[in-house]
Design an enzyme around this catalytic site. Structure first.
Site, PDB file in Angstrom:
ATOM      1  N   ASN A 128      43.877  28.396  -9.746  1.00  0.00           N
ATOM      2  CA  ASN A 128      44.416  27.923  -8.469  1.00  0.00           C
ATOM      3  C   ASN A 128      45.573  26.947  -8.640  1.00  0.00           C
ATOM      4  O   ASN A 128      46.184  26.534  -7.661  1.00  0.00           O
ATOM      5  CB  ASN A 128      43.309  27.270  -7.641  1.00  0.00           C
ATOM      6  CG  ASN A 128      42.633  26.132  -8.380  1.00  0.00           C
ATOM      7  OD1 ASN A 128      42.553  26.141  -9.598  1.00  0.00           O
ATOM      8  ND2 ASN A 128      42.147  25.155  -7.656  1.00  0.00           N
TER       9      ASN A 128
ATOM     10  N   PHE B 141      29.710  33.943  -2.289  1.00  0.00           N
ATOM     11  CA  PHE B 141      30.574  32.805  -1.964  1.00  0.00           C
ATOM     12  C   PHE B 141      32.034  33.232  -2.012  1.00  0.00           C
ATOM     13  O   PHE B 141      32.437  34.042  -2.828  1.00  0.00           O
ATOM     14  CB  PHE B 141      30.335  31.689  -2.977  1.00  0.00           C
ATOM     15  CG  PHE B 141      31.253  30.515  -2.823  1.00  0.00           C
ATOM     16  CD1 PHE B 141      30.878  29.443  -2.040  1.00  0.00           C
ATOM     17  CD2 PHE B 141      32.478  30.474  -3.455  1.00  0.00           C
ATOM     18  CE1 PHE B 141      31.710  28.350  -1.895  1.00  0.00           C
ATOM     19  CE2 PHE B 141      33.316  29.400  -3.318  1.00  0.00           C
ATOM     20  CZ  PHE B 141      32.926  28.334  -2.534  1.00  0.00           C
TER      21      PHE B 141
ATOM     22  N   ASP C  40      46.272  18.451 -10.361  1.00  0.00           N
ATOM     23  CA  ASP C  40      44.978  18.864  -9.831  1.00  0.00           C
ATOM     24  C   ASP C  40      43.956  17.779 -10.174  1.00  0.00           C
ATOM     25  O   ASP C  40      44.232  16.884 -10.985  1.00  0.00           O
ATOM     26  CB  ASP C  40      44.599  20.208 -10.456  1.00  0.00           C
ATOM     27  CG  ASP C  40      43.260  20.707  -9.959  1.00  0.00           C
ATOM     28  OD1 ASP C  40      42.984  20.554  -8.751  1.00  0.00           O
ATOM     29  OD2 ASP C  40      42.487  21.240 -10.766  1.00  0.00           O
TER      30      ASP C  40
END
Length: 1111
Positions: free
Chosen positions: A742, A491, A354
């Site tokens: 994630n 969001f 990442d």
């Protein structure tokens, strides 16, 4: 009781009806029990006091080796088959089973203790009392009922009804409704508490347990984790099966030999050794087959698996104890969360990483911005500038730095656009403020980006001061202003934007929608009058992209109050709908967020972590491919290739239709194929199309030609798909490293997962196999610990198979001299103790302490890592070579002692050519040769190694003289028949001469072969070790200054993968920072340049042509 009834219902054959909706009533236990919902009881431990022994034994005997040795022990109980006592197999088997059982029991006790710490107090409806949330850290799913139109009273009886979705594993969504006093309220994910959540700044609440035990979100997500096994484990399974086949072949040959011998020679011995009734040559051959299965069982290593686990555990402790991987700033040591994958760290070929928080610091700083077409922050490269003076603002953050004085002057002069810009930053967010002292503000932000932007607004005179569920209070240029918070459009990773609808109270102002989000999303919703300003802003964004800055676009819109009232009514109806709630809300958001007026754009910097360029450079020298899988756009990834000196190629021309994509990918692949240079190319790739079935292989082929690949705009699922693609088709060992939730799917998909304990929580760490605080520690994990672990494991396996095969082959040769009668060549006690005592500790010492070169030289020459990627140290070929070596050694170990003792007499003329003397001589030669061979394999000697080697030899002679003594024979006559053999044989010079000659003939060819091989075909290890003897490590060279990143690519907004906290803001749930508990740092000093954040510089070895090498 519900779960128990459901379980017995399934046993009786009844089908369990699938739950479609959950219906609950507060304070109505009979009604709730009528649905037979699962209670709050769960079980995380595997055993209890009664089931441990049978269940654990069942688990252990599922292993083929354990079941095989149990079968052998049963065979040894048959007198017609076994020529060995039962204890020769029983003692090792019991020891192995006991050690494994202790380990399993310890792991289960730890799991049970963790469960007891979170034991729940009560799982019924909570009401009429104050609830301390720390008492709810258990396996229940609590629905918090507050912010209702009712008065909290000590005698209030809550009687609402809850209808919600059935149990599922979606952590980010919850749909339901609450009916109370005739009114319906929307229930979503922000109105529930999961296990471990904490409710702060709230003295009391009413709650209802919605899901309990196995129905909770946590348990629904706790599916079986895939058990990761190393490539050596898979190879071992194949080799063990081959060993079984080889054992069967040897036993068949010897059984046939027994049959032939019985026919030709056996009848001669029947005069004084009469056969049992009914026994003929065929039956004797059959029985001898099973007898040799027992005798030759050492070829199947029973202690191998236990030894491997001990080695892995020891190497895991090295990682935990490595103070050079300790990060003192956060008091975070490295942690090996698994003990089964250490040697796999030495075989990594692909790293999937990442970006944000893993390669970067995830600490954002507000550097530049564009307001009404004018760019600010251009003077940030003036190093002599100490920054803007914010002393005029008493609420400014003293740590904030900005270098463009013109922006401060513009704001203080009353520029409306600039003030509107920072007003939006001060209002449009979900940050929670905390003011411990007057003027000392602390912001708790959902993401570092939000914290940086709110802090910037604070320093430029627009201070976010406090909030309630209905209002936001700010200080605008030293004037306190309160805004009524009318709505928060939160969001998420689909919207990629957030909006706040507010209205100033005193003096009353207009209703305004403030919106911030990804530039592409905001630009699609602008009013046509902003086209010119949009083009200018795009130019500024392109400029920011060259520096890899993270950007947001800001816009606003004035709203009509009557329209807003109608919109809010439709919003309430949509939010309380059980079907299609998300779709209806998205339509309403799209309706109101259009015709926006552009204010400008922000640019925040997320710097690389210390040591990242050096780490990437080192890993590239070790021939490790690095793929960055990020949700950012391409512009934000430019911070990699400049510091790492990588040539980059953008795949921007292959984002057309499918056929155009394919041609573009093929054309790029052909371009890279035609390039015959050592330039490490970097490939940018958008995953929107590259994972299509017709492009997967072309993507893989093209990407594998590059040293580094950056996949942009990928979702968590796509990260895992990329990892699976490489695992499936490249057959290479992969490692995934990340720091956020994630990244969990990617970490679990790779062979090895590494978690960074950073700014985004502990989800990645909890799902990982190894964890530490900084990306730069990865090079030490791989180049030092991984390489050493692989080297040690391979040495252990080669030596282990060598000593066991040599031991067994001596039995095989002896069968041709004993009439294939299944007589053992060694003493039974030597057979029992050979693997458990005499050769166990020396090989463990080798496997725990050996190293070819130290850690500094491992960093100096990263090319030392490449043999592990190629499986050069242990493979099927290495196994065959090991067998051939064992075969040669066994021939020497049998025939030299046999020939030496065949016609030998003692000094006093007595004969010593008996079976017992030969057995003692053969086993002594074997043990001496095994220890000398281990000494040759040892590269790094410690006091522990010396103690183990000499101690094992001393133990052998001590045990031998004890067991062969008169006293042991008198006490246990049948168990110790070798009375006086040791003292009568080992006092003869010719016996010691035979031991020396045998050892010399076994070891001398090995030494000669290795010497010739080093002279003719030296490996990278041989070259480095030769240099180690000649020279010392050079001093580090000065660090080269980083080059400025220049690019015209568009910057990108790095979208999040989690829902925002907008509804949290309006629901009276406030966050409060608690004092952080910190332990005393276990390591008070570090002597590593990495730990001290110092640059490291390494050299490479100039590989010489093979023909230039001379013997």
């Amino acid at each position: 009781m519900g779960s128990v009834a459901s379980y017995f219902g399934q046993l009786c054959g009844g089908e369990e009806k699938k739950e479609e909706e959950r219906h609950l009533r507060a304070n109505d236990r009979p009604f709730n029990l009528s649905y037979n919902y699962a209670n709050n009881a769960i079980k995380t431990s595997k055993y209890n006091i009664f089931s441990f022994l049978p269940c654990n034994l069942f688990e252990q005997f599922r292993r083929l080796a354990n079941a095989y040795f149990l079968f052998l022990m049963l065979l040894q109980l048959i007198p017609q088959v076994s020529s060995l006592s039962w204890f020769t197999t029983a003692v090792p088997l019991i020891l192995v089973l006991s050690m494994t059982a202790v380990k399993d029991a310890s792991d289960d006790i730890v799991s049970r203790n963790c469960n007891l710490k979170n034991k729940y107090l009560n799982n019924s409806v909570l009401g009429q009392k104050t609830v301390t949330m720390s008492r709810l850290k258990e396996h229940c799913f609590l629905l918090i009922l507050y912010h209702l139109t009712c008065t909290a009273d000590a005698n209030l009886s809550l009687s609402g009804e809850v209808r919600c979705e059935p149990p599922n594993n979606r952590l980010d969504k919850f749909k339901g409704t609450l009916t109370l006093d005739g009114q319906t309220y929307s229930l979503d994910n922000d109105k529930v508490l999961l296990r471990g959540c904490t409710l702060r700044n709230t003295e009391w609440c009413f709650g209802v347990v919605v899901f309990g035990g196995p129905d909770t979100k946590l348990m629904q997500n706790s599916g079986k984790t895939t058990f990761k096994r190393t490539s050596i484990d898979h190879l071992m399974n194949v080799l063990v099966l081959c060993i079984f086949g080889f054992l069967a072949s040897m036993c068949t040959v010897l059984a046939i030999g027994n049959g032939i011998w019985e026919v030709r020679e056996g009848s001669v011995f029947t005069v004084f050794l009469p056969r049992d009734e009914g026994v003929n040559a065929a039956l004797s051959s059959f029985l001898s087959f099973w007898s040799y299965v027992i005798i030759l069982n050492t070829v199947v290593p029973i202690s191998l698996y236990v030894s491997v686990e001990i080695i892995r555990l020891g190497n895991s402790f090295y990682i935990d104890w490595d103070r050079k991987m300790y990060y003192p700033k956060n008091d975070t040591p490295a942690q090996a969360r698994t003990t089964t994958l250490n040697e796999e760290l030495g075989q990594i070929k692909y790293i999937f990483s990442d970006k944000t928080g893993t390669l970067t610091q995830n600490i954002m700083t507000f550097n530049r911005c564009s307001i009404n077409g004018k760019a600010y922050g251009e003077h940030c490269l003036t190093f002599l500038d100490k920054g803007v003076d914010f002393s005029w603002n008493r609420l400014a953050d003293p740590k904030f730095m900005f270098h463009d004085y013109s922006l401060v002057e513009t704001v203080r002069e009353g520029n409306l656009e600039a003030q509107a810009f920072f007003r939006l930053l001060a209002l449009c967010h979900t940050v929670m403020p905390e003011e411990k002292k007057e003027g000392e503000l602390y912001y708790q932000a959902q993401s570092p980006d939000e914290g940086a932007l709110v802090t910037a607004a604070r320093n430029f005179g627009f201070v976010f001061r406090s909030r309630t569920p209905e209002t936001i209070t700010a200080v605008e240029m030293d004037r306190s202003v309160t805004y009524e918070l009318l709505a928060v459009l939160d969001f998420n990773n689909v919207r990629k934007r957030m909006s706040v609808i507010g209205k100033r109270r005193f003096p009353e102002g207009k209703v305004t929608l403030f919106c911030k989000g990804a530039d592409t999303i905001i630009f699609e919703r602008l009013h046509p009058s902003c086209n010119k300003l949009k083009e200018i802003t795009i130019g500024h964004l392109n400029e920011y992209a060259g520096d890899g800055l993270r950007t947001l676009a800001l816009a606003y819109k004035d709203l009509d109050e009557r329209y807003l009232e109608d919109w809010k009514q439709r919003h309430h109806e949509a939010s309380t709908a059980m079907e299609g709630r998300e779709e209806r809300l998205d339509e309403l958001y799209e309706e109101i967020e259009k015709d926006l007026l552009l204010l400008g754009a922000t640019a925040v910097e997320d710097k690389l972590q210390d040591g990242v360029p050096q780490t990437i450079e080192q890993l590239a020298k070790a021939d490790i491919k690095i793929w960055v899988l990020t949700g950012d756009k391409q512009g934000q990834c430019h911070i990699f290739y400049k510091p790492c000196q990588i040539t980059h190629i953008k795949m921007g021309d292959v984002t057309q239709e499918c056929n155009v994509k394919y041609r573009g990918m093929v054309a790029l692949g052909g371009l890279l194929t035609s390039v015959r240079s050592c330039t490490p190319f970097l490939l940018y790739c958008s995953q929107a199309f590259a994972l299509e079935k017709n492009l997967q292989m072309e993507l893989l082929r093209t990407a594998c030609m590059c040293q580094t690949v950056i996949c942009c705009r990928v979702t968590p699922l796509q990260k895992a798909q990329v990892v699976q693609l490489v695992k499936k088709y490249k057959q290479a060992v992969t490692l995934a490293i990340g720091d956020g939730a994630n990244d969990v799917s990617m970490i679990k998909a790779a062979h090895i997962g590494v978690g960074i304990s950073g700014q985004e929580g502990m989800q990645a760490v909890l799902s990982s196999d190894y964890s530490f605080a900084q990306f730069r520690y990865l090079q030490r994990l791989l180049l030092v610990h991984g390489r050493w672990s692989y080297l040690r494991m391979c040495k252990f396996l080669r030596y282990f198979f060598y000593k066991n095969f040599t031991f067994t082959f001596v039995h095989f040769w002896y069968a041709f001299f004993c009439g294939f009668s299944a007589q053992t060549v060694y003493d039974e006690w030597f057979i029992t103790l050979y693997n458990l005592v005499y050769t166990a500790l020396p090989v463990l010492g080798l496997s725990l302490f050996d190293q070819d070169v130290n850690d500094r030289w491992s960093f100096q020459y990263p090319q030392l890592y490449t043999p592990g990627q190629l499986n050069l140290y242990f493979s099927k070929k290495a196994f065959v070579r090991c067998m051939l070596h064992s075969c040669y050694s066994s021939l020497i170990l049998f025939f030299i002692p046999w020939a030496a003792i065949y016609d030998t007499v003692r000094d006093d003329g007595k004969d010593i050519a008996d079976y017992q003397s030969f057995a003692l001589l053969a086993q002594t030669c074997l043990l001496v040769v095994m220890n000398v061979q281990l000494c040759l394999d040892t590269d790094y000697w410690t006091a522990v190694n010396q103690f183990f080697v000499w101690g094992s030899l001393a133990a052998y002679f001590a045990v031998t003289f004890t067991m062969y003594s008169n006293g042991m024979f008198l006490i246990f006559t049948s168990s110790f028949p070798f009375i006086g053999t040791a003292r009568n044989s080992l006092n003869q010079p010719n016996v010691w001469l035979t031991i020396f000659l045998t050892s010399l003939l076994c070891i001398l060819p090995v030494v000669a072969f290795r010497f010739i091989l080093i002279q003719l075909r030296p490996t990278i290890n041989d070259k480095v070790r030769h240099k180690v003897r000649k020279e010392a490590l050079p001093a580090p060279t000065p660090r080269r200054p980083p080059a400025r990143r220049i690019s015209t690519r568009r910057s990108g907004y790095a979208f999040s993968h989690s829902q925002g906290y907008g509804d949290l803001v309006t629901s009276r749930k406030f966050l409060q920072r608690l004092p952080l508990w910190s332990r005393q740092a276990p390591f008070t000093q570090t002597d590593s340049p990495l730990a001290q954040n110092q640059p490291q510089h390494y050299r490479t070895i100039a590989e010489e042509p093979e023909e230039s090498q001379s013997p």
